[in-house]
Design a protein around this motif. Sequence first.
Motif, mmCIF file in Angstrom:
data_model
loop_
_atom_site.group_PDB
_atom_site.id
_atom_site.type_symbol
_atom_site.label_atom_id
_atom_site.label_comp_id
_atom_site.label_asym_id
_atom_site.label_seq_id
_atom_site.Cartn_x
_atom_site.Cartn_y
_atom_site.Cartn_z
ATOM 1 N N SER A 168 0.823 -1.209 0.000
ATOM 2 C CA SER A 168 0.000 0.000 0.000
ATOM 3 C C SER A 168 0.861 1.265 0.000
ATOM 4 O O SER A 168 0.553 2.239 -0.700
ATOM 5 C CB SER A 168 -0.940 0.009 1.203
ATOM 6 N N LEU A 169 1.956 1.254 0.748
ATOM 7 C CA LEU A 169 2.827 2.430 0.787
ATOM 8 C C LEU A 169 3.688 2.536 -0.468
ATOM 9 O O LEU A 169 3.959 3.630 -0.958
ATOM 10 C CB LEU A 169 3.701 2.395 2.040
ATOM 11 N N ALA A 170 4.131 1.391 -0.996
ATOM 12 C CA ALA A 170 4.927 1.409 -2.224
ATOM 13 C C ALA A 170 4.095 1.956 -3.381
ATOM 14 O O ALA A 170 4.589 2.762 -4.183
ATOM 15 C CB ALA A 170 5.431 0.002 -2.537
ATOM 16 N N LEU A 171 2.830 1.547 -3.467
ATOM 17 C CA LEU A 171 1.963 2.055 -4.534
ATOM 18 C C LEU A 171 1.696 3.544 -4.356
ATOM 19 O O LEU A 171 1.692 4.305 -5.332
ATOM 20 C CB LEU A 171 0.652 1.265 -4.566
ATOM 21 N N ALA A 172 1.486 3.982 -3.120
ATOM 22 C CA ALA A 172 1.279 5.417 -2.863
ATOM 23 C C ALA A 172 2.504 6.222 -3.287
ATOM 24 O O ALA A 172 2.378 7.302 -3.875
ATOM 25 C CB ALA A 172 0.962 5.646 -1.389
ATOM 26 N N LYS A 173 3.677 5.685 -3.018
ATOM 27 C CA LYS A 173 4.917 6.368 -3.427
ATOM 28 C C LYS A 173 5.009 6.425 -4.948
ATOM 29 O O LYS A 173 5.411 7.438 -5.522
ATOM 30 C CB LYS A 173 6.123 5.625 -2.826
ATOM 31 N N GLY A 186 -0.049 -4.487 5.767
ATOM 32 C CA GLY A 186 0.397 -3.170 6.203
ATOM 33 C C GLY A 186 -0.771 -2.204 6.265
ATOM 34 O O GLY A 186 -1.928 -2.604 6.363
ATOM 35 N N PRO A 187 -0.466 -0.920 6.158
ATOM 36 C CA PRO A 187 -1.524 0.098 6.266
ATOM 37 C C PRO A 187 -2.510 -0.023 5.100
ATOM 38 O O PRO A 187 -2.183 -0.584 4.061
ATOM 39 C CB PRO A 187 -0.770 1.425 6.200
ATOM 40 N N PRO A 188 -3.710 0.542 5.264
ATOM 41 C CA PRO A 188 -4.704 0.472 4.196
ATOM 42 C C PRO A 188 -4.224 1.187 2.936
ATOM 43 O O PRO A 188 -3.479 2.168 3.002
ATOM 44 C CB PRO A 188 -5.921 1.186 4.771
ATOM 45 N N LEU A 189 -4.668 0.703 1.803
ATOM 46 C CA LEU A 189 -4.347 1.320 0.514
ATOM 47 C C LEU A 189 -5.161 2.592 0.378
ATOM 48 O O LEU A 189 -6.386 2.564 0.509
ATOM 49 C CB LEU A 189 -4.683 0.349 -0.624
ATOM 50 N N ARG A 190 -4.508 3.705 0.144
ATOM 51 C CA ARG A 190 -5.199 4.995 0.096
ATOM 52 C C ARG A 190 -5.106 5.648 -1.280
ATOM 53 O O ARG A 190 -5.382 6.830 -1.416
ATOM 54 C CB ARG A 190 -4.629 5.936 1.153
#
Length: 134
Positions: free
Chosen positions: A69-74, A113-117
């Motif tokens: 989720s964080l890698a995609l947000a980045k 991990g954290p939710p996908l935002r």
Amino acid sequence: MTGRKPPGVPVETWVERQIREAQERGSFDGLPGTGKPIEGLGQPRHELAWVAEKVHREQLPVGGILPPSLALAKEVEDLPERLARERSERKVRELVEDLDVRIRAAVRGPQVGPPLRVGVQDVEAHVARWRASR
């Protein structure tokens, strides 16, 4: 390195004895940083601060260790800059479509991990901005 801990000797006593003997032999003399304060000692630290330090020190790719989720947000955050370097509209479309496939897969899959935002990207909007920047 010494052998196994003798039976009946408390671990703490055994370890302390090994440290004392190593000090007496001079095993710790002349180590890098001797006599210097430990950086950051006494400052509050997040439980995973060591991970961030390791990534920075080893210059590791952040996307490889972030939760999906964080890698995609980045990736979404860096997308405009990445697309600006492309020379063809076809490649711009491919990049955004590939990212969309991975975002859809993350939405459908179990959350790690954290939710996908972040949501699916608008390919045509990215292509239009890319064209306008040319």
